[in-house]
Design a protein around this motif. Structure first.
Motif, short mmCIF file in Angstrom:
data_model
loop_
_atom_site.label_atom_id
_atom_site.label_comp_id
_atom_site.label_asym_id
_atom_site.label_seq_id
_atom_site.Cartn_x
_atom_site.Cartn_y
_atom_site.Cartn_z
N ASP A 289 -13.32 -13.26 49.67
CA ASP A 289 -13.63 -14.30 50.63
C ASP A 289 -14.88 -13.89 51.40
N ASP A 290 -16.00 -14.55 51.12
CA ASP A 290 -17.24 -14.14 51.76
C ASP A 290 -17.30 -14.49 53.25
N ASP A 291 -16.28 -15.17 53.78
CA ASP A 291 -16.18 -15.32 55.22
C ASP A 291 -15.88 -13.97 55.88
N PHE A 292 -15.42 -13.01 55.08
CA PHE A 292 -15.12 -11.67 55.57
C PHE A 292 -16.19 -10.66 55.17
N ALA A 293 -17.37 -11.15 54.83
CA ALA A 293 -18.48 -10.28 54.44
C ALA A 293 -19.74 -10.73 55.18
N PHE A 294 -20.61 -9.78 55.44
CA PHE A 294 -21.87 -10.12 56.10
C PHE A 294 -22.91 -9.04 55.80
N TYR A 295 -24.17 -9.41 56.01
CA TYR A 295 -25.23 -8.42 55.86
C TYR A 295 -26.02 -8.36 57.16
N LEU A 296 -26.62 -7.21 57.37
CA LEU A 296 -27.53 -6.98 58.49
C LEU A 296 -28.85 -6.55 57.89
N TYR A 297 -29.96 -7.10 58.35
CA TYR A 297 -31.26 -6.85 57.74
C TYR A 297 -32.31 -6.63 58.83
N GLY A 298 -33.27 -5.76 58.55
CA GLY A 298 -34.45 -5.69 59.37
C GLY A 298 -34.64 -4.46 60.22
N ASP A 299 -33.80 -3.50 60.11
CA ASP A 299 -33.95 -2.29 60.90
C ASP A 299 -33.50 -1.12 60.04
N ASN A 300 -33.54 0.07 60.59
CA ASN A 300 -33.04 1.20 59.80
C ASN A 300 -31.50 1.17 59.81
N PRO A 301 -30.87 1.71 58.80
CA PRO A 301 -29.41 1.62 58.68
C PRO A 301 -28.64 2.20 59.85
N ALA A 302 -29.13 3.28 60.45
CA ALA A 302 -28.42 3.86 61.59
C ALA A 302 -28.39 2.88 62.76
N ALA A 303 -29.49 2.19 63.00
CA ALA A 303 -29.53 1.19 64.07
C ALA A 303 -28.65 0.00 63.73
N LEU A 304 -28.62 -0.38 62.46
CA LEU A 304 -27.76 -1.49 62.04
C LEU A 304 -26.28 -1.12 62.19
N LEU A 305 -25.93 0.11 61.84
CA LEU A 305 -24.55 0.57 62.03
C LEU A 305 -24.18 0.57 63.51
N ALA A 306 -25.10 0.99 64.36
CA ALA A 306 -24.84 0.98 65.80
C ALA A 306 -24.61 -0.46 66.28
N ASP A 307 -25.42 -1.42 65.80
CA ASP A 307 -25.22 -2.83 66.16
C ASP A 307 -23.86 -3.32 65.69
N CYS A 308 -23.50 -2.97 64.47
CA CYS A 308 -22.22 -3.38 63.89
C CYS A 308 -21.05 -2.79 64.66
N SER A 309 -21.25 -1.61 65.21
CA SER A 309 -20.17 -0.91 65.92
C SER A 309 -19.81 -1.54 67.25
N ALA A 310 -20.60 -2.51 67.70
CA ALA A 310 -20.22 -3.24 68.91
C ALA A 310 -18.94 -4.04 68.65
N SER A 311 -18.75 -4.50 67.41
CA SER A 311 -17.54 -5.24 67.03
C SER A 311 -16.56 -4.41 66.22
N TRP A 312 -17.06 -3.47 65.45
CA TRP A 312 -16.22 -2.64 64.59
C TRP A 312 -16.33 -1.20 65.08
N LEU A 313 -15.50 -0.87 66.06
CA LEU A 313 -15.60 0.40 66.75
C LEU A 313 -15.44 1.59 65.80
N THR A 314 -16.22 2.59 66.01
CA THR A 314 -16.28 3.88 65.31
C THR A 314 -17.00 3.83 63.97
N LEU A 315 -17.45 2.66 63.51
CA LEU A 315 -18.12 2.60 62.22
C LEU A 315 -19.36 3.50 62.19
N ASP A 316 -20.20 3.43 63.22
CA ASP A 316 -21.41 4.24 63.22
C ASP A 316 -21.09 5.73 63.22
N GLN A 317 -20.04 6.14 63.92
CA GLN A 317 -19.68 7.56 63.96
C GLN A 317 -19.26 8.06 62.58
#
Length: 138
Positions: free
Chosen positions: A51-79
């Protein structure tokens, strides 16, 4: 009040020349009259339909910064995932599939085998970082 839910995310680092190229690689083709919808990504990584409603992409920055952005909703992912970002490529995107995407993503034992290393899909290079337990913040 925030609600926290335990979940998992499967994350790929990606390199794409343009955001539209990345979107095209992961977009499911629903026009086929028979069988399940497929994307270039789902065929390359042998995921089958999810179900692609449960998938997403982040584009345009380095992966560490994208993981940090994603971690605002998915806690501990960047760590957990930052140390798994591969070197030697200009990685500029992430593709993320939530554990709620379907039966294929419920456990290691039912996931089809995925290719190892970097895989080119529709002009985009993907590399699996792994599946991570996270806390979803809603």
């Amino acid at each position: 009040m925030s609600r926290y839910v335990h979940d998992t995310l499967t994350v790929w680092a990606a390199h794409a020349r343009a955001e539209a190229e990345l979107a095209g690689a992961v977009r499911f083709d629903h026009s086929a009259e028979e069988g399940e919808p497929k994307s270039a990504f789902s065929m390359a990584f042998r995921t089958g339909w999810y179900d692609d409603d449960f998938a997403f992409y982040l584009y345009g920055d380095n992966p560490a910064a994208l993981l940090a952005d994603c971690s605002a909703s998915w806690l501990t992912l960047d760590q957990q995932a930052t140390s798994r970002i591969p070197s030697g490529q200009d990685w500029n995107a992430l593709y993320v599939i939530s554990g709620g995407a379907g039966d294929e993503w419920r456990g290691e034992e039912v996931r089809p085998p995925m290719p190892h290393g970097s895989v080119e899909v529709g002009g985009v290079t993907f590399r699996l970082l792994g599946t991570f337990p996270v806390i979803a913040k809603f």
